[in-house]
Design a protein around this motif. Structure first.
Motif, PDB file in Angstrom:
ATOM      1  N   GLU B  55       0.925  -1.228  -0.021  1.00 36.33           N
ATOM      2  CA  GLU B  55      -0.216   0.030  -0.026  1.00 36.33           C
ATOM      3  C   GLU B  55       0.677   1.330   0.116  1.00 36.33           C
ATOM      4  N   LEU B  56       2.102   1.256   0.726  1.00 36.57           N
ATOM      5  CA  LEU B  56       2.790   2.439   0.677  1.00 36.57           C
ATOM      6  C   LEU B  56       3.908   2.498  -0.187  1.00 36.57           C
ATOM      7  N   ARG B  57       4.831   1.660  -0.058  1.00 38.22           N
ATOM      8  CA  ARG B  57       6.186   1.795  -0.602  1.00 38.22           C
ATOM      9  C   ARG B  57       6.170   1.421  -2.282  1.00 38.22           C
ATOM     10  N   LEU B  58       5.603   0.238  -2.577  1.00 38.02           N
ATOM     11  CA  LEU B  58       5.567  -0.312  -4.021  1.00 38.02           C
ATOM     12  C   LEU B  58       5.006   0.845  -5.069  1.00 38.02           C
ATOM     13  N   PRO B  59       3.649   1.509  -4.666  1.00 37.91           N
ATOM     14  CA  PRO B  59       2.938   2.408  -5.368  1.00 37.91           C
ATOM     15  C   PRO B  59       3.782   3.597  -5.715  1.00 37.91           C
ATOM     16  N   ARG B  60       4.494   3.945  -4.480  1.00 43.51           N
ATOM     17  CA  ARG B  60       5.481   4.951  -4.584  1.00 43.51           C
ATOM     18  C   ARG B  60       6.583   4.876  -5.416  1.00 43.51           C
ATOM     19  N   VAL B  61       7.032   3.798  -5.485  1.00 44.63           N
ATOM     20  CA  VAL B  61       8.447   3.670  -5.999  1.00 44.63           C
ATOM     21  C   VAL B  61       7.886   3.356  -7.591  1.00 44.63           C
ATOM     22  N   LEU B  62       6.840   2.340  -7.925  1.00 48.18           N
ATOM     23  CA  LEU B  62       6.411   2.472  -9.274  1.00 48.18           C
ATOM     24  C   LEU B  62       6.071   3.853  -9.886  1.00 48.18           C
ATOM     25  N   LEU B  63       5.283   4.649  -9.204  1.00 47.76           N
ATOM     26  CA  LEU B  63       5.136   6.044  -9.690  1.00 47.76           C
ATOM     27  C   LEU B  63       6.486   6.810 -10.269  1.00 47.76           C
ATOM     28  N   ALA B  64       7.401   6.725  -9.097  1.00 43.74           N
ATOM     29  CA  ALA B  64       8.840   7.295  -9.451  1.00 43.74           C
ATOM     30  C   ALA B  64       9.286   6.703 -10.560  1.00 43.74           C
ATOM     31  N   ALA B  65       9.294   5.617 -10.893  1.00 42.17           N
ATOM     32  CA  ALA B  65       9.603   4.985 -12.101  1.00 42.17           C
ATOM     33  C   ALA B  65       9.142   5.545 -13.459  1.00 42.17           C
ATOM     34  N   LEU B  66       7.712   5.482 -13.214  1.00 44.59           N
ATOM     35  CA  LEU B  66       6.978   5.930 -14.359  1.00 44.59           C
ATOM     36  C   LEU B  66       7.043   7.428 -14.625  1.00 44.59           C
ATOM     37  N   VAL B  67       6.975   8.363 -13.772  1.00 46.97           N
ATOM     38  CA  VAL B  67       7.333   9.605 -13.927  1.00 46.97           C
ATOM     39  C   VAL B  67       8.609   9.891 -14.372  1.00 46.97           C
ATOM     40  N   GLY B  68       9.579   9.268 -14.005  1.00 44.61           N
ATOM     41  CA  GLY B  68      10.940   9.337 -14.521  1.00 44.61           C
ATOM     42  C   GLY B  68      11.259   9.075 -15.884  1.00 44.61           C
ATOM     43  N   ALA B  69      10.594   7.886 -16.325  1.00 46.98           N
ATOM     44  CA  ALA B  69      10.678   7.492 -17.818  1.00 46.98           C
ATOM     45  C   ALA B  69       9.821   8.509 -18.658  1.00 46.98           C
ATOM     46  N   GLY B  70       8.619   8.802 -18.054  1.00 50.76           N
ATOM     47  CA  GLY B  70       7.901   9.851 -18.914  1.00 50.76           C
ATOM     48  C   GLY B  70       8.532  11.171 -19.310  1.00 50.76           C
ATOM     49  N   LEU B  71       8.934  11.695 -17.983  1.00 51.74           N
ATOM     50  CA  LEU B  71       9.726  12.950 -18.244  1.00 51.74           C
ATOM     51  C   LEU B  71      11.214  12.984 -19.252  1.00 51.74           C
ATOM     52  N   ALA B  72      11.557  12.012 -18.996  1.00 56.51           N
ATOM     53  CA  ALA B  72      12.861  11.779 -19.813  1.00 56.51           C
ATOM     54  C   ALA B  72      12.484  11.564 -21.147  1.00 56.51           C
ATOM     55  N   VAL B  73      11.601  10.605 -21.382  1.00 54.69           N
ATOM     56  CA  VAL B  73      11.206  10.564 -22.895  1.00 54.69           C
ATOM     57  C   VAL B  73      10.715  11.791 -23.352  1.00 54.69           C
ATOM     58  N   CYS B  74       9.729  12.551 -22.751  1.00 55.36           N
ATOM     59  CA  CYS B  74       9.150  13.755 -23.124  1.00 55.36           C
ATOM     60  C   CYS B  74      10.392  14.753 -23.476  1.00 55.36           C
ATOM     61  N   GLY B  75      11.302  14.855 -22.752  1.00 54.62           N
ATOM     62  CA  GLY B  75      12.448  15.849 -22.685  1.00 54.62           C
ATOM     63  C   GLY B  75      13.268  15.636 -24.084  1.00 54.62           C
ATOM     64  N   ALA B  76      13.499  14.383 -24.271  1.00 48.00           N
ATOM     65  CA  ALA B  76      14.340  14.007 -25.337  1.00 48.00           C
ATOM     66  C   ALA B  76      13.619  14.353 -26.653  1.00 48.00           C
ATOM     67  N   VAL B  77      12.216  13.913 -26.734  1.00 48.61           N
ATOM     68  CA  VAL B  77      11.273  14.224 -27.657  1.00 48.61           C
ATOM     69  C   VAL B  77      11.344  15.737 -28.244  1.00 48.61           C
ATOM     70  N   LEU B  78      11.092  16.256 -27.177  1.00 46.96           N
ATOM     71  CA  LEU B  78      10.983  17.948 -27.332  1.00 46.96           C
ATOM     72  C   LEU B  78      12.146  18.682 -27.775  1.00 46.96           C
ATOM     73  N   GLN B  79      13.276  18.158 -27.312  1.00 47.62           N
ATOM     74  CA  GLN B  79      14.652  18.718 -27.496  1.00 47.62           C
ATOM     75  C   GLN B  79      14.958  18.385 -29.211  1.00 47.62           C
ATOM     76  N   ALA B  80      14.523  17.306 -29.547  1.00 51.80           N
ATOM     77  CA  ALA B  80      14.558  17.026 -31.126  1.00 51.80           C
ATOM     78  C   ALA B  80      13.723  17.829 -31.924  1.00 51.80           C
ATOM     79  N   LEU B  81      12.381  18.017 -31.462  1.00 53.03           N
ATOM     80  CA  LEU B  81      11.395  18.780 -32.156  1.00 53.03           C
ATOM     81  C   LEU B  81      11.719  20.290 -32.325  1.00 53.03           C
ATOM     82  N   THR B  82      12.174  21.084 -31.232  1.00 58.49           N
ATOM     83  CA  THR B  82      12.414  22.433 -31.236  1.00 58.49           C
ATOM     84  C   THR B  82      14.142  22.466 -31.579  1.00 58.49           C
ATOM     85  N   ARG B  83      14.756  21.407 -31.529  1.00 56.26           N
ATOM     86  CA  ARG B  83      16.294  21.777 -32.011  1.00 56.26           C
ATOM     87  C   ARG B  83      16.849  22.514 -30.886  1.00 56.26           C
TER      88      ARG B  83
END
Ligand SMILES: Nc1ncnc2c1ncn2[C@@H]1O[C@H](COP(=O)(O)OP(=O)(O)OP(=O)(O)O)[C@@H](O)[C@H]1O
Ligand SMILES: [Mg+2]
Lengths: 264, 330
Positions: B55-83
């Protein structure tokens, strides 16, 4: 490799309210090399963008094998037309081989990665451009001429029927200029190339068009287009035109004192 | 091979991060709890440690993983699109829109549901409103990178100003402190609902980005080059701006605006796997996930029982990494 006929039918293009090109006509027969000449700002690059389908003409039409470019999908165009830009520039940290491999993109399914055959083709093209051993070199570390040759190799692995080049010689040394023009002239691909060197154009092109202020001033064989009067009128330079053994014009320019650099 | 190793490292990080904290747990305990909840034939944990894991730690760790993955990919995509190497997932007004939405809900008491769901919904609505404002301001030529970047800057400033106004106009300092905490980013609100929602949206979004990997490569030499390689630059840009905005808005609603992951991870990863997006994007996802899992673990344990906002830690860890990458590039 197949080849294509290109025809620009009285094309015009405006930037906002300014007319950049007006009523320019051009035909490139299959397999021929057509040179586009004209002073700075005369509209050569703009014309090439229209011929490549990168911009739509505001008047007239560009036809590839009698089909309007606007009728073709971007991807279908990319399989048939390759463009070498006047100044290819990127901040992305790609290797020379990775840049050449970009040319294979239109030839594979959208979701697929490059094949071994793609890589082999790209390596060969780099070697043909005199850049064997440059595969892993970073784009940023390449010299101006090396970049130009890498970009040319990229355009060639695109296996186009029509190759459009915007001043592809502007960074090349004499040897590579001559090699390139010789290659273009003997290639079965239809070529349209903009050039500033009138002699180079006269020696290697089958057909020339001369632009001035966005309008077509002359079109025809090198001997028909490159007359002293026309060179004086368009370039504001005094020139003497001789004919060499092949019947092609040889141009010598007047002493520097007679050439006006600043108009007016 | 490298991919398999990275993925294994991520799973290991998740399992290990769950064991870290006040209650003493082992990786075996974690696996037992997860196994039991998935209906596998393993001996379940006693109720108390089990609820700590599940109930406590696993959702938090999984959310961290998802947020980290998503933010990193969004950043890479936007860096390429806007040069633009400085582009990050919050480029298009997402984070300031989210703060305005969240603050409006918290302080002005705009209520649609109950409890913390309100905050996330408000943040999401704020992000979407900000992105819509960016598109409207950029106008008909919204696909042009400079126009949309400038519009993003202007809208971000506007929404930040509105947020400050709302915060200043409010007397409840207690609320203001929890707002600050949330603005810096925090995974304390993690729940299975948030994990599911983020997994669905980020998963779909990242798939779209990955499918566009070759198109992103084609943008290296600019709009004309992308077009002459067979892509429609305007349509590709708008689609990916939309997708990254949606993913970022969902993640920010769940965790606040965690900075530096979306900016630095792509640069660091590019350094190792190269600039081509078919390998860059998946690698960014995994490295971003690992990075944020450990950053958040440090955030909640370093000064326990006091918790640091994770955004403070990502900046503290991110800046040196960034400096290193910049030095090696120069
Ligand atoms: N988007 C634009 N907006 C305004 N003016 C433009 C635009 N594109 C081109 N021009 C103008 O149109 C004219 C023709 O430009 P173009 O690039 O085609 O010339 P060019 O013949 O290739 O010149 P150069 O030899 O210097 O390469 C120039 O005066 C240029 O400033
Ligand atoms: Mg030009």
């Amino acid at each position: 490799m197949t080849t294509a006929r290109l025809r620009a039918d009285q094309v015009g293009w405006n930037a906002g309210a300014v007319t950049i090109l007006a009523e320019v006509a051009l035909t490139a027969e299959p397999g021929t090399t057509v040179g586009v000449l004209g002073p700075n700002g005369s509209g050569k690059s703009s014309l090439l963008r229209l011929l490549a389908g990168l911009a739509r003409p505001h008047t007239g039409e560009v036809l590839l094998d009698d089909v309007g470019l606007s009728m073709l999908r971007q991807r279908a165009l990319a399989r048939r037309i390759a463009v070498v830009a006047q100044q290819a520039a990127t901040e992305v940290d790609l290797s020379a081989l990775e840049v050449v491999l970009l040319g294979r993109i239109p030839h594979r399914p959208r979701l697929a990665g490059e094949s071994g055959a793609d890589v082999a083709l790209a390596r060969q093209a780099l070697a043909d451009a005199g850049l064997a051993g440059f595969e892993r070199r970073r784009w940023a570390s390449l010299s101006g001429g090396e970049r130009q040759r890498v970009d040319l190799a990229r355009a060639l692995v695109q296996e186009p029927d029509l190759l459009l080049l915007d001043e592809p010689t502007n960074h090349l040394d004499i040897k590579h200029q001559l090699e390139l023009l010789h290659f273009l002239a003997s290639s079965p691909t239809t070529v349209v190339v903009t050039l500033h060197d009138l002699d180079l154009a006269a020696q290697h092109c089958d057909h020339l068009v001369l632009l001035h202020g966005g309008r077509l001033v002359a079109a025809g064989s090198p001997a028909e287009v490159l007359t002293p009067d026309r060179i004086a009128q368009v370039y504001e330079v005094r020139a003497q035109v001789d004919t060499d053994a092949d019947g092609r014009p040889r141009i010598r320019y007047g002493r520097s004192g007679s050439a006006r650099i600043v108009p007016g | 091979m490298k991919a398999a190793a990275l993925l294994f490292l991520l799973l290991l990080s998740i399992a290990a991060a769950v064991t870290v904290g006040a209650a003493d747990l082992s990786v075996v305990d974690v696996l037992r709890s997860v196994g039991a909840h998935l209906g596998l034939p393993v001996r379940a944990l006693p109720p108390l440690p089990d609820s700590i894991v599940w109930e406590l730690r696993l959702p938090r760790v999984l959310l961290a993983a998802l947020v980290g993955a998503g933010l990193a990919v969004c950043g890479a995509v936007l860096q390429a699109l806007t040069r633009n190497p400085l582009a990050d997932p919050f480029l298009l007004g997402i984070s300031s829109g989210a703060s305005t939405g969240a603050v409006a809900v918290l302080v002005l008491g705009i209520r649609i549901g109950t409890g913390p769901v309100d905050l996330a919904t408000g943040a999401f609505a704020g992000s979407v409103a900000a992105f819509a404002a960016v598109l409207a301001l950029a106008g008909r030529r919204a696909a042009e990178p400079t126009r949309i970047v400038l519009a993003g800057v202007a809208v971000s400033q506007l929404f930040s100003a509105v947020t400050s106004l709302i915060v200043i106009s409010d007397a409840h300092t207690q609320d203001t402190r929890s707002i600050t905490f949330w603005l810096l980013g925090s995974l304390t609100a993690a729940s299975w609902t948030a994990v599911t929602l983020c997994a669905a949206v980020a998963g779909a979004g990242l798939l779209v980005c990955w499918a566009a990997a070759t198109a992103l490569d084609a943008f290296a030499f600019g709009t004309d080059a992308a077009r002459s390689l067979g892509f429609s630059p305007g349509r590709t840009r708008l689609l990916l701006f939309g997708v990254t905005a949606l993913v970022a808005a969902t993640l920010v609603a769940a965790s606040g605006a965690i900075g530096f992951v979306g900016l630095t991870v792509p640069h660091a990863v590019r350094f190792v796997v190269g600039a081509r997006h078919r390998s860059l994007l998946p690698a960014c996802a995994v490295v971003g996930a690992i990075f944020l899992v450990w950053a958040d673990t440090a955030a909640r344990t370093a000064f326990a029982p006091q918790e640091l906002p994770v955004g403070v830690l990502t900046a503290l860890l991110g800046v040196p990494v960034f400096a290193l990458v910049m030095r090696r590039r120069a």
